[in-house]
Design a protein around this motif. Structure first.
Motif, PDB file in Angstrom:
ATOM      1  N   TYR A  43       0.453  -1.007   0.244  1.00 42.44           N
ATOM      2  CA  TYR A  43      -0.186   0.044  -0.101  1.00 42.44           C
ATOM      3  C   TYR A  43       0.743   1.346  -0.086  1.00 42.44           C
ATOM      4  O   TYR A  43       0.327   2.358  -0.526  1.00 42.44           O
ATOM      5  N   ASP A  44       2.435   1.362   0.248  1.00 38.96           N
ATOM      6  CA  ASP A  44       2.516   2.652   0.615  1.00 38.96           C
ATOM      7  C   ASP A  44       3.843   2.276  -1.302  1.00 38.96           C
ATOM      8  O   ASP A  44       3.779   3.262  -1.714  1.00 38.96           O
ATOM      9  N   LEU A  45       4.099   1.144  -1.215  1.00 41.82           N
ATOM     10  CA  LEU A  45       5.279   1.128  -2.974  1.00 41.82           C
ATOM     11  C   LEU A  45       4.650   0.275  -4.042  1.00 41.82           C
ATOM     12  O   LEU A  45       5.641   0.568  -4.699  1.00 41.82           O
ATOM     13  N   HIS A  46       3.509  -0.192  -3.701  1.00 37.82           N
ATOM     14  CA  HIS A  46       2.937  -0.617  -4.644  1.00 37.82           C
ATOM     15  C   HIS A  46       3.297  -1.687  -5.114  1.00 37.82           C
ATOM     16  O   HIS A  46       3.041  -1.363  -6.285  1.00 37.82           O
ATOM     17  N   PHE A  47       3.648  -2.286  -4.681  1.00 39.29           N
ATOM     18  CA  PHE A  47       4.455  -3.477  -5.268  1.00 39.29           C
ATOM     19  C   PHE A  47       3.163  -4.791  -5.479  1.00 39.29           C
ATOM     20  O   PHE A  47       1.521  -4.362  -4.988  1.00 39.29           O
ATOM     21  N   GLY A  48       3.289  -5.644  -6.472  1.00 36.84           N
ATOM     22  CA  GLY A  48       2.377  -6.826  -6.591  1.00 36.84           C
ATOM     23  C   GLY A  48       2.494  -7.893  -5.671  1.00 36.84           C
ATOM     24  O   GLY A  48       3.061  -7.811  -5.094  1.00 36.84           O
TER      25      GLY A  48
END
Length: 394
Positions: A43-48
């Motif tokens: 939710y912060d770095l928007h990783f999959g």
């Protein structure tokens, strides 16, 4: 004679106090990182999903390297220096995590894992150094209780802070805990170097008592690794719980874990299988509830159920190891055991990310049902062979 007994009891109390304080400070901080890094990545770095799994796997891999390849091979003096340095290093990581980006986060996670891998096995070894069997198992019980309290405190504190602060800054609030652990780390009791001189080789993995510990922890930690990595994301994305409520969910999980651990801590059972077998059966039941966890009530029940084996499995596994190996081999056995736990953490999140993408969160757990069932029978088979002494071979 009475004076000697008082001195001995005072020294024991001092040693136990140091173990409790360091365990609490380190494990509360580490558990916060383990339960938060997947949420932070998502939710912060928007990783999959696959990248989220890889973050947990990297931390476990780094821990595995320290426990299995470094800590288990060092002598007492070097291990002490590594332990102190690792506490300091972990504290630094907590301080700088707020500056993470999609590149540096991998470095910080790796350093945290390397540090943690040098801390926990040495605490376990220190807790298991008491010569008398009954006292030793009492101390191990106290150690696992300190673990449980720290596992409750970490998510509870995090849940409260997240009501006011963004996820990125949560790590900073745990820096004081790391500082306290670093200050206390030189005072942890380590084995006398002479006690670790080995005249004969030992087949650690050949001991039924060690295999019982491994199969039991496999039966639970596979599920736990997936809950840590993806459980919070499922609760947030599908069940629409807030980030604060997700942390509260983990708090409830660890409260049940603590209650279970408190129940068995005062008197370690002679027959470990009564508890370990029941714990694995409850794990199977928890899997069924997770599969049907399409609303928050059923999902919360699943978490609370799975808190029971979390509280029972680990302490009884280390009791099984302590009954199997004498002090000469305790560091080696504890390091190997802890590295196996980390190996689960390496493989499971990455594999789980791939499986979840293919079949979904709930079916991923259902697919593990036969695996856990097999481990139940494997544990029972080795328990029957178990003798509470190490078998040495020339």
């Amino acid at each position: 004679m009475d004076k000697l007994k008082i001195i001995r009891n005072t020294y024991l109390s001092y040693s136990v106090l140091i173990i409790i304080l360091i365990t609490f400070m380190v494990r509360a901080s580490n558990n916060m990182m383990m339960t938060t890094i997947s949420l932070f990545s998502k939710y912060d770095l928007h990783f999959g999903q696959l990248e989220v799994g890889l973050t947990e796997s990297l931390m476990a891999l780094a821990t595995f390297i320290t426990t299995g390849l470094i800590n288990s091979r060092l002598d007492t003096v070097r291990r002490r220096y590594l332990f102190i340095g690792s506490n300091i290093g972990f504290t630094i990581v907590l301080a700088v995590m707020q500056f993470s980006n999609f590149i540096t986060v991998w470095i910080f996670i790796a350093v945290a894992g390397l540090a943690f891998g040098a801390i926990m096995p040495n605490i376990i070894t220190s807790a298991g150094m008491i010569g008398d069997k009954k006292v030793r198992e009492k101390v191990l019980g106290i150690y696992t209780l300190a673990l449980s309290v720290s596992l409750i405190a970490g998510p509870a504190l995090e849940s409260y802070i997240l009501k006011f602060e963004p996820l990125r800054y949560i790590f900073l609030f745990f820096v004081p805990l790391g500082i306290v652990a670093s200050v206390l780390s030189p005072f942890l009791r380590f084995p006398d170097s002479k006690s670790e001189i080995k005249k004969k080789k030992i087949r650690v993995f050949g001991e039924p008592g060690f295999r019982v510990a491994v199969y039991a922890i496999l039966a639970y930690n596979i599920i736990f690794a997936l809950l840590i990595t993806f459980g919070g994301i499922y609760a947030r994305s599908v069940l629409k719980l807030s980030l604060s409520d997700v942390s509260l969910l983990f708090t409830g999980f660890f409260i049940v874990s603590f209650s279970s651990r408190l129940f068995i801590s005062w008197k370690a059972p002679e027959n470990l299988w009564h508890y370990l077998g029941t714990a694995i059966i409850i794990t199977l039941t928890g899997i069924i509830f997770l599969f049907f966890g399409v609303n928050d009530i059923i999902y919360i029940i699943a978490y609370l159920l799975l808190g029971i084996p979390h509280g029972v499995t680990y302490p009884l596994s280390i009791v099984s190891i302590s009954r199997t190996f004498d002090m000469s081999y305790s560091n080696m056995a504890n390091s190997y055991f802890f590295s196996i736990m980390m190996a689960i953490g390496i493989i499971t999140p990455t594999a789980g990310g791939l499986i979840e993408n293919a079949i979904g969160f709930r079916y991923m757990f259902l697919a593990l049902f036969p695996v856990i069932l097999f481990l139940l029978f494997a544990s029972n088979s080795n328990m029957k062979k178990m003798k509470f002494k190490a078998t040495e071979v020339a």
